[in-house]
Design an enzyme around this catalytic site. Structure first.
Site, PDB file in Angstrom:
ATOM      1  N   ASP A 284       0.863  -1.174   0.000  1.00 30.01           N
ATOM      2  CA  ASP A 284       0.000   0.000   0.000  1.00 30.01           C
ATOM      3  C   ASP A 284       0.906   1.233   0.000  1.00 30.01           C
ATOM      4  O   ASP A 284       2.119   1.151   0.156  1.00 30.01           O
ATOM      5  CB  ASP A 284      -0.975  -0.012   1.188  1.00 30.01           C
ATOM      6  CG  ASP A 284      -2.193   0.870   0.901  1.00 30.01           C
ATOM      7  OD1 ASP A 284      -2.114   1.717  -0.019  1.00 30.01           O
ATOM      8  OD2 ASP A 284      -3.225   0.722   1.573  1.00 30.01           O
TER       9      ASP A 284
HETATM   10  C1  BGC Z   1      -4.986   3.377   0.014  1.00 22.92           C
HETATM   11  C2  BGC Z   1      -5.133   2.377  -1.093  1.00 22.92           C
HETATM   12  C3  BGC Z   1      -4.900   3.035  -2.420  1.00 22.92           C
HETATM   13  C4  BGC Z   1      -3.530   3.691  -2.417  1.00 22.92           C
HETATM   14  C5  BGC Z   1      -3.150   4.333  -3.728  1.00 22.92           C
HETATM   15  C6  BGC Z   1      -3.718   4.209  -0.104  1.00 22.92           C
HETATM   16  O1  BGC Z   1      -3.708   5.256   0.790  1.00 22.92           O
HETATM   17  O2  BGC Z   1      -5.010   2.703   1.253  1.00 22.92           O
HETATM   18  O3  BGC Z   1      -6.416   1.806  -1.043  1.00 22.92           O
HETATM   19  O4  BGC Z   1      -5.020   2.107  -3.457  1.00 22.92           O
HETATM   20  O5  BGC Z   1      -3.532   4.682  -1.404  1.00 22.92           O
HETATM   21  O6  BGC Z   1      -3.876   5.459  -3.991  1.00 22.92           O
END
Ligand code: BGC
Length: 736
Positions: A284
């Site tokens: 993530d």
């Molecule tokens: C979120 C994810 C997301 C990623 C990219 C993160 O803060 O938890 O769900 O895909 O950002 O934008």
């Protein structure tokens, strides 16, 4: 399904071998590095958040580190939008890097690209995975036309706690329903062939247990029995693998003390060993860097090593692999094979996407021709009206009758286009959204009066006189209340689950007019609103329905569509009940009249609305439940009759319980559902067939077992009602 196969394709593996043999260590690590476009212009984010006008985004200057592309030091980008821009960067990779390995471009296309559909939780309330497949397919079509290859969706986290804002992004609390939606969305995004330029690689996230955050606070620690992990949180991920999902995303949370971004047990033993996943795992955003903050890694280099060795193949934005891995390999602290295996997984998905043969999958012309097509908007309306859940309808006040002359539409969310889109809708524009007020006006000849009445979340008392005045003039009050888009989603956990600000006070004032009160809720999570449930004449849960919110709500209000949604998550009576979910164990002292039972002294233990609940403008009756057990399966049948005067759809639900087992089992578990359309008076025999293995669970030693004995079964309209029967499975029958 041609997506990351359980059986590898030898031609692709041979091509990967050939590439790997030519790659330098930096080029290898490059494939494992995803950069986010950083902003170098003087873009005012605060102003943008206040007024999220997509036009403003045009002026952003971004820095893509193009020199990295030429060096082969980047394999993927997050957040680049537009076919022209994506093709421009891709061209650098293809023409100016030594090996010409294509980049993979990913973005959060969660519930639509330009055509914004209902939030995923709302879609789950349709109990129609096929509809979610279609909306995912359209989202993929629009996003792929805009040059993208990869979406960070579906989010398949089970959520049992409405305080957690990300409950909006998933399919609710149930593993069976969640698995059906996970598989459907993967199929929708990816289609039958990843190389088809109208589809995207999907990403099952956030692996794993993220929704179990203690106290419902986002990013918080997670502690759970491994049996719970296997039985509740894992099934939707397993369903995504089964459907061929190309990628996974690790999560922010730690699980029983080990961060999920460095958890070899979950990322390697379970995901690859037990589930047979052959795609790649991306971290993530910054979750590798956060291993240091968790207290699990000493520094960025240590974090990178731990994540990669655990099974995270691609690093989202921290550059930890880029700066740490080469040295670790050179000093012998990290075997090169670990790097090679991760590169292999990333290249495998790039080959499956056809990027080596067709690195430019779209262009600006295709991009503009594909967005917001009329057929896309039509599905958006269909998905939206099917997501609406009718929670109350006293004296059949809904649908609104034709003799109504004046409707007072009141509430801070009645005319708020932006809030209809919900979280993760930045690729869409609220300018294309039809508000509930606009939808109502377009659908009726009655005079429509409007007052916002109050703000969504005001902290000071407000003057309700304008709302009071129009309510008094009207035949019916339609109050549109709930949460703003930013009150759910990431980092948007709430302490309270009632209507924010002065909204309930406004409703009380409206109730005092004595006019019939229809409350339309628009929100991203279950709400604890007992006063509203008791005092509204009708109550509709409409969530955040996307661009077509207005027409969809009007369809239901005026009866063009008979509501058929059922809750995918329990509505608590009070925030103190959370986490609350229907498939809980019984305890040794279930709530009762006796003092020493599992209850609260100041309120009910039962929810406001149970999982699976939802009414229709017609009524259904269940009869003749019948269970048959044989050596191969259990067959459960009942007759369902439409006993009202309108055609309508019912979601027939099948629940099971194992009342005596070697591990305490839930009081009920969903094992099947069917949505059927019945004409007035029509009866249909609904049949479910279950295999014996679907009766099992994970025992104390984490072995999946099916134990002989008695089972209870219910078929009915929700998790709290239905016909009940029982059956026995003998040891002999199980041994076959
Ligand atoms: C979120 C994810 C997301 C990623 C990219 C993160 O803060 O938890 O769900 O895909 O950002 O934008």
């Amino acid at each position: 399904m041609t997506t990351p196969p359980k059986h590898l394709q030898p031609e692709i593996e041979a091509k990967i071998d050939a590439l790997l043999s030519q790659m330098t260590l930096l080029e290898k690590v490059g494939q494992l590095t995803q950069l986010g476009a950083s902003i170098v212009g003087g873009f005012d984010f605060t102003a943008f958040m206040e007024n999220p006008d997509p036009e403003l985004l045009k002026d952003i200057q971004r820095d893509f580190h193009e020199d990295w592309i030429k060096e082969g030091a980047v394999g993927s980008y997050l957040g680049v939008q537009g076919a022209d821009e994506i093709n421009r960067l891709q061209k650098i990779a293809i023409e100016e890097s030594r090996l010409g390995i294509p980049l993979i471009f990913g973005l959060d296309v969660i519930h639509g690209y330009r055509t914004i559909f209902p939030i995923p939780l709302a879609e789950a309330c349709s109990w129609e995975p096929e509809l979610a497949r279609q909306t995912a397919e359209i989202a993929a079509r629009e996003a792929a036309a805009a040059g993208l290859h990869w979406t960070f969706a579906p989010m398949v986290d089970i959520a049992r706690d409405a305080r957690w804002g990300r409950i909006a992004e998933g399919s609710g609390e149930d593993p069976f329903l969640g698995s059906a939606f996970a598989a459907a969305r993967v199929r929708g995004f990816q289609g039958d062939n990843l190389a088809d330029p109208q589809h995207l690689a999907a990403c099952a996230k956030h692996y794993i247990g993220y929704g179990g955050a203690l106290a419902g606070r986002d990013y918080n620690t997670v502690e759970m029995a491994l049996q719970t992990l296997y039985e509740i949180y894992l099934p939707p991920f397993a369903a995504a693998v089964e459907a061929g999902v190309a990628t996974f995303m690790s999560a922010f949370n730690d699980l029983n003390g080990v961060p999920t971004t460095a958890n070899r047990f979950t990322l390697t033993d379970i995901l690859r060993g037990q589930l047979g996943f052959r795609g790649f795992v991306v971290s993530d955003s910054n979750s590798i860097g956060e291993l240091v903050t968790h207290g699990y890694a000493a520094d960025r280099k240590d974090a990178g090593q731990k994540a990669l060795q655990a099974g995270v193949d691609m690093d989202m934005v921290t550059e930890s692999y880029r700066w740490g891995i080469p040295e670790l390999v050179e000093t012998g602290e990290l075997p090169l094979e670990v790097v090679d295996e991760a590169v292999r997984r990333v290249l495998r998905v790039k080959f499956l996407l056809g990027l080596f043969d067709h690195p430019y999958r779209s262009d600006a012309k295709m991009e503009s021709a594909t967005q917001l097509r009329a057929d896309h908007l039509e599905i958006a309306r269909e998905a939206a009206r099917r997501a609406i859940v009718l929670l109350k309808n006293e004296q059949g006040i809904l649908p609104l009758k034709e003799n109504i002359q004046k409707i007072a539409v009141i509430g801070p969310l009645a005319d708020s286009a932006f809030d209809m889109l919900g979280s993760w809708s930045f690729t869409g524009s609220y300018k294309n959204a039809v508000t509930i007020l606009a939808g109502i006006k377009a659908a009726t000849e009655a005079e429509v009066l409007y007052a916002s009445g109050c703000e969504t979340n005001a902290q000071q008392p407000e003057d309700f006189s304008a709302a009071w005045e129009i309510a008094n003039q009207a035949d019916v009050v339609v109050a549109v209340m709930g949460e703003s888009a930013r009150m759910s989603g990431e980092a948007a956990s709430r302490l309270e689950l009632g209507l924010p600000g002065n909204q309930e006070a406004l409703l009380k004032a409206l109730k005092a007019t004595g006019k019939p009160l229809v409350v339309i809720l628009s929100n991203g999570r279950p709400l604890a609103v007992p006063w509203v449930a008791q005092n509204a004449d009708a109550l509709l849960e409409t969530w955040q329905l996307g661009l077509q919110a207005g027409p969809a709500v009007a369809d239901v209000l005026f009866g063009a569509y008979n509501p058929s949604g059922k809750l995918a998550a329990t509505f608590p009576y009070a925030v103190g009940q959370t986490p609350i979910y229907y498939n809980h164990p019984n305890t040794g002292r279930p709530a009762g009249d006796f003092w020493f039972t599992s209850k609260y002294i100041d309120g009910p233990v039962t929810p406001l609305y149970p999982f699976g609940f939802g009414l229709s403008y017609t009524t259904f009756a269940y009869a003749d439940l019948d269970v048959e057990v044989d050596a191969a399966k259990i067959t459960i049948r009942a007759n369902v009759t439409n006993t009202g005067g309108l055609s309508g759809e019912e979601v027939v639900q099948l629940y099971l319980a194992d009342p005596v087992a070697s591990r305490v089992r839930p009081v009920k578990e969903l094992k099947g559902f069917q949505k059927i359309l019945l004409a007035p008076g029509e009866t249909r025999k609904v049949t479910f067939e279950l295999t014996h293995s679907s009766l099992g669970f994970y025992d104390a030693e984490l072995r999946y077992v099916v134990e002989p004995g008695q089972f209870k079964v219910w078929m009915g309209p929700n998790s709290a009602e239905g016909l009940e029967s029982e059956f026995w499975i003998s040891r002999e029958l199980l041994l076959g």
